[in-house]
Design a protein around this motif. Structure first.
Motif, mmCIF file in Angstrom:
data_model
loop_
_atom_site.group_PDB
_atom_site.id
_atom_site.type_symbol
_atom_site.label_atom_id
_atom_site.label_comp_id
_atom_site.label_asym_id
_atom_site.label_seq_id
_atom_site.Cartn_x
_atom_site.Cartn_y
_atom_site.Cartn_z
ATOM 1 N N SER A 192 0.817 -1.216 0.000
ATOM 2 C CA SER A 192 0.000 0.000 0.000
ATOM 3 C C SER A 192 0.849 1.265 0.000
ATOM 4 O O SER A 192 0.357 2.342 -0.336
ATOM 5 C CB SER A 192 -0.949 0.005 1.204
ATOM 6 N N GLN A 343 -3.693 -4.853 -4.035
ATOM 7 C CA GLN A 343 -3.669 -3.698 -3.133
ATOM 8 C C GLN A 343 -3.228 -2.447 -3.875
ATOM 9 O O GLN A 343 -3.819 -1.369 -3.718
ATOM 10 C CB GLN A 343 -2.725 -3.966 -1.956
ATOM 11 N N GLN A 344 -2.204 -2.573 -4.696
ATOM 12 C CA GLN A 344 -1.703 -1.400 -5.405
ATOM 13 C C GLN A 344 -2.671 -0.951 -6.502
ATOM 14 O O GLN A 344 -2.704 0.226 -6.859
ATOM 15 C CB GLN A 344 -0.320 -1.691 -5.991
#
Length: 362
Positions: A192, A343-344
């Protein structure tokens, strides 16, 4: 004035991400990975196929399974070339720590995504470190082989049987992803921040080494060794529970019933026949432990978890106990990379709050 809000101890029940990768239903003992129940997945899909499915779901773009097979084979070859710089600095270092050093040295490889370089490097690092600890020369990978079969070949110095390769493949598939576990959460926190995937996976591995997460399979065998004979099962387990000790291989933070992965791995062990741990003896230990836990802790359901049969399966395959956690990481790296990618792509910087209980200045 500071206003305190209610805290969820251990973040129980707190949703930290939205994911298409896996779902854990602790009440009903169900694990769904990439849209399929884990038992069906282990029967129908090999590790490379599962990796393709996870990366496709994480990136929201189709990832070709044929490409994954080629990438992982080439990544193993590239990783082996780098081991000549890793092995001298890990000589004499415990395998679980040496593996961390190896993971920290993973770098991008030409012609493939970074996630493929990471997942492909894992079995090479594990096998080379096992060979080094045994005083044996490392074995070069064969990019034409499957991930599981090549891991066993590199570790042993000879080709494993089809049954053995299939058993290890089933293990890698079974442990590849498991919801928002501690190591996956660690990987997602690092991802993140927009750190690269290698840093995220290193964080995941560090979390995996803890005895409350991935470091428990080895003590399962230690427990079985200590009990030693069927006539000592009741005496040993009763005494351990009276001392307030945890029985390794039983109980899970999420599952309130039997861990579904335990049955998948039990079947894999049974297909191998009578290698390694005496299955009849292990079954007696399991049965007595479940009954004893039900009596000792009637308010908690502590059933068999994945670690019990992980230990027995890896032992049957001749994998040294010191390599159990690294081999776990070989499989879980598929999930770590997928979660980091997801997540990214869909998340934001993970920055929870804390409840301050310290003193305030006057």
């Amino acid at each position: 004035m500071i206003i305190h809000t209610k805290s969820a101890a251990g973040l129980d029940g707190v949703a930290a991400a939205v994911t298409a990768l896996s779902h854990v239903d602790g009440e009903h003992g169900e694990l769904i990975v990439a849209g399929t129940r884990i038992g069906d997945l282990a029967e129908r899909t090999d590790f490379e196929g599962l990796v393709a499915r996870l990366w496709s779901a994480a990136s929201a773009k189709p990832v070709n399974e044929t490409d994954v097979r080629r990438w992982l084979g080439e990544a193993r070859v590239a990783a082996f070339a780098r081991m000549k710089t890793v092995l001298p600095v890990t000589d004499g270092v415990p395998t679980i720590e040496a593996f961390r050093i190896g993971v920290a040295g993973i770098s991008p490889a030409d012609g493939m995504p970074l996630e493929a370089a990471i997942v492909g490097a894992m079995p090479v690092i594990a096998a080379c470190l096992v060979r080094q600890a045994q005083g044996e020369a490392p074995v070069e990978p064969d990019p034409s082989m499957g991930h599981a079969a090549d891991l066993l070949r590199m570790m042993r110095g000879e080709v494993a049987s089809d049954d053995e390769a299939k058993a290890l493949d089933a293990y890698l598939v079974t442990v590849a992803d498991h919801g928002m576990n501690a190591s996956t959460f660690a990987a997602r926190v690092v991802a993140s921040t927009q750190a690269d995937l290698a840093m995220s996976v290193l964080a995941g591995y560090c979390a995996l080494t803890g005895p409350l997460h991935g470091g428990a399979p080895e003590p399962v065998l230690d427990m079985l060794d200590t009990i030693a004979t069927p006539d000592r099962i009741g005496e040993w387990i009763d005494a351990a529970l009276a001392r307030g000790e945890r029985l390794m291989g039983f109980g899970h933070r999420i599952y309130k019933v039997r861990d579904p992965r335990a049955d998948v791995l039990k079947q894999a062990v049974e297909r191998l026949g009578g290698r390694g741990t005496d299955l009849g003896f292990a079954a007696e230990v399991e049965a007595y432990a479940r009954r004893a836990l039900e009596i000792a802790k009637p308010d908690r359901r502590l059933d068999t978890n994945v670690e019990f049969y992980t230990a027995i399966l890896l032992d049957a395959l001749g994998i040294p106990r010191r390599a159990f956690t690294p081999v776990f990481a070989v499989g879980r790296s598929a999930g770590w990379t997928a979660h980091a990618i997801e997540q990214q792509r869909t998340g934001r910087l993970l920055r929870p709050t804390a409840i301050y209980t310290g003193a305030m200045p006057e």
